[in-house]
Design a protein around this motif. Sequence first.
Motif, PDB file in Angstrom:
ATOM      1  N   LEU A  79     100.169  37.699  28.496  1.00 39.08           N
ATOM      2  CA  LEU A  79     100.651  38.554  27.862  1.00 39.08           C
ATOM      3  C   LEU A  79     100.401  38.800  26.419  1.00 39.08           C
ATOM      4  CD1 LEU A  79     103.684  38.087  30.397  1.00 39.08           C
ATOM      5  CD2 LEU A  79     101.790  40.684  30.060  1.00 39.08           C
ATOM      6  N   ALA A  80     100.390  38.034  25.786  1.00 37.58           N
ATOM      7  CA  ALA A  80     100.540  38.171  24.330  1.00 37.58           C
ATOM      8  C   ALA A  80      98.709  37.951  23.423  1.00 37.58           C
ATOM      9  CB  ALA A  80     100.648  35.999  23.661  1.00 37.58           C
ATOM     10  N   THR A  81      98.027  37.997  24.744  1.00 36.42           N
ATOM     11  CA  THR A  81      96.993  39.049  24.086  1.00 36.42           C
ATOM     12  C   THR A  81      96.928  40.142  24.522  1.00 36.42           C
ATOM     13  OG1 THR A  81      95.692  36.229  24.207  1.00 36.42           O
ATOM     14  CG2 THR A  81      93.916  38.737  24.605  1.00 36.42           C
ATOM     15  N   ALA A  82      97.185  40.295  26.130  1.00 39.09           N
ATOM     16  CA  ALA A  82      97.170  41.195  25.729  1.00 39.09           C
ATOM     17  C   ALA A  82      98.059  43.193  25.106  1.00 39.09           C
ATOM     18  CB  ALA A  82      97.092  42.087  27.793  1.00 39.09           C
ATOM     19  N   TYR A  83      99.369  42.451  24.703  1.00 40.48           N
ATOM     20  CA  TYR A  83     100.259  43.239  23.941  1.00 40.48           C
ATOM     21  C   TYR A  83     100.169  43.014  22.558  1.00 40.48           C
ATOM     22  CZ  TYR A  83     102.622  44.454  27.983  1.00 40.48           C
ATOM     23  OH  TYR A  83     103.174  44.863  29.094  1.00 40.48           O
ATOM     24  N   ASP A  84      98.470  42.185  22.277  1.00 43.81           N
ATOM     25  CA  ASP A  84      99.053  41.751  21.086  1.00 43.81           C
ATOM     26  C   ASP A  84      99.921  41.600  20.077  1.00 43.81           C
ATOM     27  OD1 ASP A  84      97.369  41.536  18.589  1.00 43.81           O
ATOM     28  OD2 ASP A  84      97.408  42.850  17.394  1.00 43.81           O
ATOM     29  N   ALA A  85     100.405  40.258  20.689  1.00 47.51           N
ATOM     30  CA  ALA A  85     102.122  40.202  19.969  1.00 47.51           C
ATOM     31  C   ALA A  85     102.092  37.916  20.006  1.00 47.51           C
ATOM     32  CB  ALA A  85     102.767  40.161  20.687  1.00 47.51           C
ATOM     33  N   SER A  86     103.332  38.104  19.262  1.00 49.27           N
ATOM     34  CA  SER A  86     103.514  36.731  19.145  1.00 49.27           C
ATOM     35  C   SER A  86     104.106  36.025  20.581  1.00 49.27           C
ATOM     36  CB  SER A  86     103.979  36.069  17.769  1.00 49.27           C
ATOM     37  OG  SER A  86     104.805  36.589  17.956  1.00 49.27           O
ATOM     38  N   LEU A  87     103.551  34.496  20.900  1.00 49.32           N
ATOM     39  CA  LEU A  87     104.121  33.470  21.734  1.00 49.32           C
ATOM     40  C   LEU A  87     105.452  34.050  21.954  1.00 49.32           C
ATOM     41  CD1 LEU A  87     102.025  30.492  22.329  1.00 49.32           C
ATOM     42  CD2 LEU A  87     101.639  32.543  23.617  1.00 49.32           C
ATOM     43  N   SER A  88     106.161  33.887  20.759  1.00 49.53           N
ATOM     44  CA  SER A  88     107.305  33.960  20.753  1.00 49.53           C
ATOM     45  C   SER A  88     108.094  35.914  21.613  1.00 49.53           C
ATOM     46  CB  SER A  88     108.251  33.654  19.646  1.00 49.53           C
ATOM     47  OG  SER A  88     107.717  34.718  18.252  1.00 49.53           O
ATOM     48  N   VAL A  89     107.469  36.650  20.258  1.00 56.27           N
ATOM     49  CA  VAL A  89     108.010  38.078  21.244  1.00 56.27           C
ATOM     50  C   VAL A  89     107.720  37.750  22.004  1.00 56.27           C
ATOM     51  CG1 VAL A  89     107.025  40.359  20.690  1.00 56.27           C
ATOM     52  CG2 VAL A  89     107.381  38.921  18.867  1.00 56.27           C
ATOM     53  N   VAL A  90     106.831  37.510  22.639  1.00 52.12           N
ATOM     54  CA  VAL A  90     106.391  37.742  24.697  1.00 52.12           C
ATOM     55  C   VAL A  90     107.330  37.163  25.270  1.00 52.12           C
ATOM     56  CG1 VAL A  90     105.458  37.147  26.835  1.00 52.12           C
ATOM     57  CG2 VAL A  90     104.285  38.319  24.413  1.00 52.12           C
ATOM     58  N   LYS A  91     107.800  35.821  25.216  1.00 50.75           N
ATOM     59  CA  LYS A  91     109.134  35.064  25.737  1.00 50.75           C
ATOM     60  C   LYS A  91     110.616  36.032  25.143  1.00 50.75           C
ATOM     61  CE  LYS A  91     107.148  30.215  24.854  1.00 50.75           C
ATOM     62  NZ  LYS A  91     107.096  29.202  24.050  1.00 50.75           N
ATOM     63  N   LEU A  92     110.647  36.739  24.342  1.00 49.31           N
ATOM     64  CA  LEU A  92     111.721  37.044  24.322  1.00 49.31           C
ATOM     65  C   LEU A  92     111.241  38.360  25.455  1.00 49.31           C
ATOM     66  CD1 LEU A  92     112.235  37.738  20.172  1.00 49.31           C
ATOM     67  CD2 LEU A  92     114.178  36.413  21.927  1.00 49.31           C
ATOM     68  N   ALA A  93     110.717  38.733  25.239  1.00 47.69           N
ATOM     69  CA  ALA A  93     110.546  40.269  26.236  1.00 47.69           C
ATOM     70  C   ALA A  93     110.631  39.829  27.588  1.00 47.69           C
ATOM     71  CB  ALA A  93     108.751  40.720  26.229  1.00 47.69           C
ATOM     72  N   VAL A  94     110.698  38.497  28.380  1.00 48.92           N
ATOM     73  CA  VAL A  94     110.804  38.233  29.500  1.00 48.92           C
ATOM     74  C   VAL A  94     111.896  37.771  29.503  1.00 48.92           C
ATOM     75  CG1 VAL A  94     109.409  36.532  31.152  1.00 48.92           C
ATOM     76  CG2 VAL A  94     108.243  37.124  29.770  1.00 48.92           C
ATOM     77  N   GLY A  95     112.222  36.913  28.495  1.00 49.72           N
ATOM     78  CA  GLY A  95     114.002  36.661  28.203  1.00 49.72           C
ATOM     79  C   GLY A  95     115.161  37.852  28.478  1.00 49.72           C
ATOM     80  N   VAL A  96     114.323  38.998  28.113  1.00 49.86           N
ATOM     81  CA  VAL A  96     115.215  39.903  28.797  1.00 49.86           C
ATOM     82  C   VAL A  96     114.417  40.733  30.387  1.00 49.86           C
ATOM     83  CG1 VAL A  96     115.017  43.378  28.770  1.00 49.86           C
ATOM     84  CG2 VAL A  96     115.058  41.081  26.302  1.00 49.86           C
ATOM     85  N   LEU A  97     113.700  40.332  30.712  1.00 50.29           N
ATOM     86  CA  LEU A  97     114.059  40.603  32.387  1.00 50.29           C
ATOM     87  C   LEU A  97     114.408  40.011  33.144  1.00 50.29           C
ATOM     88  CD1 LEU A  97     109.847  41.667  32.243  1.00 50.29           C
ATOM     89  CD2 LEU A  97     111.781  43.141  31.929  1.00 50.29           C
ATOM     90  N   ARG A  98     114.265  38.701  33.112  1.00 48.05           N
ATOM     91  CA  ARG A  98     115.007  37.755  33.321  1.00 48.05           C
ATOM     92  C   ARG A  98     116.480  37.960  33.133  1.00 48.05           C
ATOM     93  NH1 ARG A  98     112.470  32.156  31.044  1.00 48.05           N
ATOM     94  NH2 ARG A  98     111.523  32.409  32.649  1.00 48.05           N
ATOM     95  N   ASN A  99     116.941  38.087  32.026  1.00 51.59           N
ATOM     96  CA  ASN A  99     118.590  38.383  31.778  1.00 51.59           C
ATOM     97  C   ASN A  99     119.171  39.953  32.783  1.00 51.59           C
ATOM     98  OD1 ASN A  99     119.122  36.706  30.250  1.00 51.59           O
ATOM     99  ND2 ASN A  99     119.252  37.434  28.524  1.00 51.59           N
ATOM    100  N   GLU A 100     118.168  40.788  32.786  1.00 58.62           N
ATOM    101  CA  GLU A 100     118.545  41.494  33.797  1.00 58.62           C
ATOM    102  C   GLU A 100     118.244  41.552  35.258  1.00 58.62           C
ATOM    103  OE1 GLU A 100     115.570  44.753  32.638  1.00 58.62           O
ATOM    104  OE2 GLU A 100     116.816  45.121  30.923  1.00 58.62           O
ATOM    105  N   GLY A 101     117.495  40.863  35.557  1.00 61.74           N
ATOM    106  CA  GLY A 101     117.409  39.952  37.363  1.00 61.74           C
ATOM    107  C   GLY A 101     116.203  39.958  37.408  1.00 61.74           C
TER     108      GLY A 101
END
Length: 110
Positions: free
Chosen positions: A38-60
């Motif tokens: 995901l970090a490669t696909a979105y050209d983002a850092s691992l921490s940014v991707v982890k935050l994004a996945v955390g949002v989806l996790r919180n949303e269920g």
Amino acid sequence: MVKNTGRPGYLQIADDLRDQIRRGTLAPGEALPSTAQLATAYDASLSVVKLAVGVLRNEGLVIGQQGKGVFVREDAAPAPPASDELAEIRATLRDLSARLERVESKLADE
């Protein structure tokens, strides 16, 4: 890819992944790509991707399984019907129109 829009990158990624889940591109039970992918696909850092996945996790919408990955939940809520959203927009417009009419009436009386 994360765009320089002023909206945090992790929210842009979460929005895109959420949309893929809602459209069924990422089906219930399917694994999300790895954090590195995901970090490669979105050209983002691992921490940014982890935050994004955390949002989806919180949303269920996704659930993590230690050592296996992050998966779309089987009971992930589908996208709300467009007609409900449209009805809400129409109701808001009616309310705003009525309020504007009252303001214009007061100004005309003055």
